[in-house]
Write an enzyme that holds these catalytic residues in place. Structure first.
Site, PDB file in Angstrom:
ATOM      1  N   ASP A   1       0.836  -1.202   0.000  1.00 23.25           N
ATOM      2  CA  ASP A   1       0.000   0.000   0.000  1.00 23.25           C
ATOM      3  C   ASP A   1       0.873   1.254   0.000  1.00 23.25           C
ATOM      4  O   ASP A   1       2.030   1.211   0.406  1.00 23.25           O
ATOM      5  CB  ASP A   1      -0.873   0.042   1.261  1.00 23.25           C
ATOM      6  CG  ASP A   1      -1.854  -1.109   1.317  1.00 23.25           C
ATOM      7  OD1 ASP A   1      -2.166  -1.670   0.249  1.00 23.25           O
ATOM      8  OD2 ASP A   1      -2.281  -1.444   2.441  1.00 23.25           O
ATOM      9  N   LYS A   2       0.267   2.356  -0.383  1.00 23.23           N
ATOM     10  CA  LYS A   2       1.002   3.633  -0.435  1.00 23.23           C
ATOM     11  C   LYS A   2       1.653   3.950   0.926  1.00 23.23           C
ATOM     12  O   LYS A   2       2.790   4.420   0.995  1.00 23.23           O
ATOM     13  CB  LYS A   2       0.035   4.754  -0.843  1.00 23.23           C
ATOM     14  CG  LYS A   2       0.701   6.080  -1.046  1.00 23.23           C
ATOM     15  CD  LYS A   2      -0.279   7.098  -1.610  1.00 23.23           C
ATOM     16  CE  LYS A   2       0.336   8.480  -1.646  1.00 23.23           C
ATOM     17  NZ  LYS A   2      -0.612   9.505  -2.090  1.00 23.23           N
TER      18      LYS A   2
END
Ligand code: URA
Length: 234
Positions: free
Chosen positions: A98-99
């Protein structure tokens, strides 16, 4: 030769025209000459060139960058944006972080290896370190280990769980999972009433993140690390 960092494509064409390159001992002066990568022996100024069409890198992904093969959206920085453009063609990240997640991200153009690493059938465990809000109990640890309902068709597959520390309304935990469902770790922790506040991938199979890398740094895998990865999938 350009992929081996011996010069730009234009420099390399000049070197070939000057007669500095031999193929199987014969000087070849045509830059467009096609070699057989598996069998031909190529020397540059008498130095043997060893070319692998596959490249394997480990990146210490920092948070704030998106895992994608290319810049899809100019407003988002992707992991490929933080790598130099001349380190190989057709490179892609293996799986997603994920970011806001950090840690080990493999980048390769070996699609077959990437596929095997991610296939649930191969049971390659990916280990994550997570800091979480909430209260953890033996029952919750056992549930995470056995598999929890995260709103998909099936509960998660058995995981390996190691509680590192627990304090007032929070805990640090290591979780190893063999699947790669969307936001899987965050959803598993939510399923036991917690919330992940920090997430870092430590390893894929027996391949560990090189902790001497700084966030955002990358390096090629060593031959030994590649073997470790291969063994992980046997
Ligand atoms: N699980 C998550 O929730 N996020 C990640 O980035 C990786 C695994």
């Amino acid at each position: 030769m350009a992929d081996l960092q011996l010069g730009t494509r234009s420099n390399v064409r000049t070197l070939i025209r000057r007669g500095q390159v031999t193929v199987n001992g014969n000087i070849i002066k045509q830059p467009e000459y096609k070699i057989d990568e598996d069998n031909d022996i190529v020397d540059f100024n008498g130095r043997r060139l060893v070319y692998s069409r596959y490249k394997y890198y480990m990146l210490y992904k920092p948070s704030g960058v998106v895992t994608a093969s290319a810049s899809k959206d100019a407003s988002e920085t992707t992991v490929m944006d933080i790598l130099p453009s001349d380190i190989g063609r057709n490179l892609s990240p293996v799986g997603r972080l994920d970011k806001d997640s950090e840690g080990l991200l493999l980048i390769t153009n070996d699609g077959e290896l990437a596929h095997r690493l991610l296939s649930p059938k191969k049971h390659v465990f990916k280990t994550y370190y997570a800091e979480c809000d909430g209260i953890i109990t033996q029952e919750k640890l056992l549930a995470l280990e056995r598999g929890v309902d995260i709103g998909d068709d099936k509960p998660t597959l058995p995981a390996k769980v190691k509680l590192l520390e627990s304090y007032d309304n929070g805990y640090k935990i290591e979780l190893s999972i063999s699947e790669g469902r969307f936001h899987q770790i965050k959803r598993m922790i939510e399923a036991v009433g917690g919330k992940v506040t920090y997430l870092k991938r430590l390893s894929m199979g027996n391949l560990k993140l090189d902790e001497t890398l700084k966030k955002g740094e990358f390096r090629e895998l060593s031959a030994e690390e590649l073997q470790i990865l291969e063994k992980t999938m046997n």
